[in-house]
Design an enzyme around this catalytic site. Structure first.
Site, PDB file in Angstrom:
ATOM      1  N   TYR A 136      14.092  -0.719   6.340  1.00  8.99           N
ATOM      2  CA  TYR A 136      13.545  -1.218   5.066  1.00  8.99           C
ATOM      3  C   TYR A 136      12.044  -1.476   5.200  1.00  8.99           C
ATOM      4  O   TYR A 136      11.240  -1.009   4.393  1.00  8.99           O
ATOM      5  CB  TYR A 136      14.253  -2.514   4.636  1.00  8.99           C
ATOM      6  CG  TYR A 136      13.420  -3.332   3.680  1.00  8.99           C
ATOM      7  CD1 TYR A 136      13.318  -2.966   2.349  1.00  8.99           C
ATOM      8  CD2 TYR A 136      12.695  -4.443   4.128  1.00  8.99           C
ATOM      9  CE1 TYR A 136      12.510  -3.691   1.483  1.00  8.99           C
ATOM     10  CE2 TYR A 136      11.890  -5.163   3.268  1.00  8.99           C
ATOM     11  CZ  TYR A 136      11.793  -4.792   1.946  1.00  8.99           C
ATOM     12  OH  TYR A 136      10.984  -5.500   1.094  1.00  8.99           O
TER      13      TYR A 136
ATOM     14  N   SER B 269       5.261  -5.419   0.847  1.00  9.85           N
ATOM     15  CA  SER B 269       5.854  -6.635   1.405  1.00  9.85           C
ATOM     16  C   SER B 269       5.063  -7.099   2.609  1.00  9.85           C
ATOM     17  O   SER B 269       4.485  -6.287   3.349  1.00  9.85           O
ATOM     18  CB  SER B 269       7.284  -6.307   1.834  1.00  9.85           C
ATOM     19  OG  SER B 269       7.781  -7.327   2.646  1.00  9.85           O
TER      20      SER B 269
ATOM     21  N   LYS C 250       8.407   0.429   3.471  1.00  7.60           N
ATOM     22  CA  LYS C 250       7.235  -0.179   2.809  1.00  7.60           C
ATOM     23  C   LYS C 250       5.957   0.280   3.505  1.00  7.60           C
ATOM     24  O   LYS C 250       4.947   0.581   2.864  1.00  7.60           O
ATOM     25  CB  LYS C 250       7.346  -1.711   2.829  1.00  7.60           C
ATOM     26  CG  LYS C 250       8.467  -2.245   1.953  1.00  7.60           C
ATOM     27  CD  LYS C 250       8.246  -1.934   0.481  1.00  7.60           C
ATOM     28  CE  LYS C 250       9.420  -2.264  -0.395  1.00  7.60           C
ATOM     29  NZ  LYS C 250       9.286  -1.779  -1.776  1.00  7.60           N
TER      30      LYS C 250
END
Ligand code: UD1
Length: 346
Positions: A153, A128, A157
């Site tokens: 979150y 991302s 990544k």
């Protein structure tokens, strides 16, 4: 003849389901793994309706090594894996960080171990643009420094990218990975048979827009109009999910043709930034729907502006976006309408 079996974890999810369709269109044989924690089996029906054939789906959790092993045993000759399966709600990750670390990081590590056992060496990983944090310079290239993540979150990544990098530099792994750094995926398949299926109140902009226009939500709040942007609202790079899905196909092809380095990163966006208000107006213009929106306070943790430099994906992968923001909005609306038709029929 099939170009090869590709295991797609999270293949019933939003980006996964669109990628499964594009893989078949490109001649691959996708095999889905999903635990349906944030997806529904109706996605499989949608895929079947588009392709006129069923795609095999194993309902397992990617953190379960024994279950993964069984899939690799059962499905001989897997050529590569696209790993989508992950949680993605920024706010929830702040409240339940361990859930995110366990699922997002745990599933990657487990998957890599099982891939190595079965000598499957090609991986496309869903990353991302969140890894860039609040970038100093725009647009962001793959050389733009990665920053401390804004949320657990985002950190998963970043950590997953680091795991792939460490594996690549260990010198004793044959696994090659391509990490695709997605900007903001929106829209749905033109058939309106698959699309984004948020469970509960959507976190993301476009499903909130379409649900508001459909009368499911009363009003949408624009999170802040006092940013340093032309109209004061945040800037994002909204990429049509079908274009994004196609990026996975070209990434897989690069891996299977043995052209990739041991780890490669690519931005996948359109290269254009749009404000939240521009996105809303594109929706209104494309669909003829008037949206009930209001300006509200900023949302904690939002990046003021980010959009991609996609030169590398264009030059190396041959990646090109073909859809405009309005086309993407129209497809998201068509999908919303088809969901309502289906609900009405039940
Ligand atoms: C973020 C992450 C992205 C991640 C995604 C997962 C960044 C830059 N992006 O996307 O990497 O994969 O979450 O969910 O960190 N907005 C409103 N009102 C709403 C909803 C959204 O104004 O009701 C605005 C947001 O403030 C933002 C834009 O719309 O400016 C897009 O928001 P959203 O769709 O949630 O995506 P990101 O936060 O950009």
């Amino acid at each position: 003849m099939s170009k090869g079996k590709i295991l797609v974890t999270g293949g019933a999810g939003y980006i996964g389901s669109h990628t499964v369709v594009e893989l078949v269109e490109a001649g691959f044989e996708p095999i889905i793994i999903d635990n349906f924690s944030n997806s529904k089996e109706s996605a499989l029906e949608g895929i079947k309706a588009i392709l006129h054939k069923s795609i095999i789906c194993h309902t397992i959790d990617c953190t379960d090594a024994a279950a993964l092993r069984k899939v690799f045993e059962q499905e001989q000759d897997i050529q590569g894996v696209i790993h989508f399966a992950a949680y993605k709600a920024v706010g929830e990750s702040v409240e339940e960080p361990l859930k995110y670390y366990h699922n997002n990081v745990g599933s990657l590590v487990t998957l890599l171990q099982v891939m190595a056992e079965f000598k499957v060496f090609n991986l496309v990983f869903s990353s991302s643009c969140t890894v860039y944090g609040i970038p100093e310079k725009l647009p962001v290239t793959e050389q733009t420094p990665v920053q401390k993540a804004n949320s657990p979150y985002g950190n998963t990544k970043k950590i997953c990218e680091e795991i792939l990098t460490d594996l690549a530099s260990s010198g004793n792994s044959n696994i090659k990975s391509i990490a695709l750094r997605y900007f903001n995926p929106i829209g749905a398949h033109p058939s309106a048979k698959i699309g984004e299926l948020p469970l509960g109140v959507p976190n993301n902009l476009v499903p909130f827009i379409t649900q508001t226009a459909a009368g499911i939500r009363e009003q949408i709040t624009v999170f802040g109009n006092d940013y340093d942007t032309p109209d004061g609202t945040c800037i994002r790079d909204y990429v049509h999910v079908v274009d994004l899905a196609k990026a996975h196909v070209v990434a897989v092809e690069r891996l299977l043709q043995n052209k990739a380095e041991s780890i490669e990163f690519y931005n996948v966006g359109t290269g254009t930034g749009n404000t939240v208000l521009e996105a809303i107006h594109a929706f209104e213009h494309a669909t003829g729907q008037k949206l009930n929106y209001k300006i509200g306070p900023r949302r904690a943790g939002d990046v003021p502006k980010i959009y991609a430099d996609v030169t590398k994906a264009t030059e190396v992968l041959g990646f090109k976006t073909t859809s405009t923001l309005e086309e993407a909005m129209q497809s998201a609306w068509d999908w919303q309408l088809s969901l309502q038709d289906n609900t009405a029929k039940v």
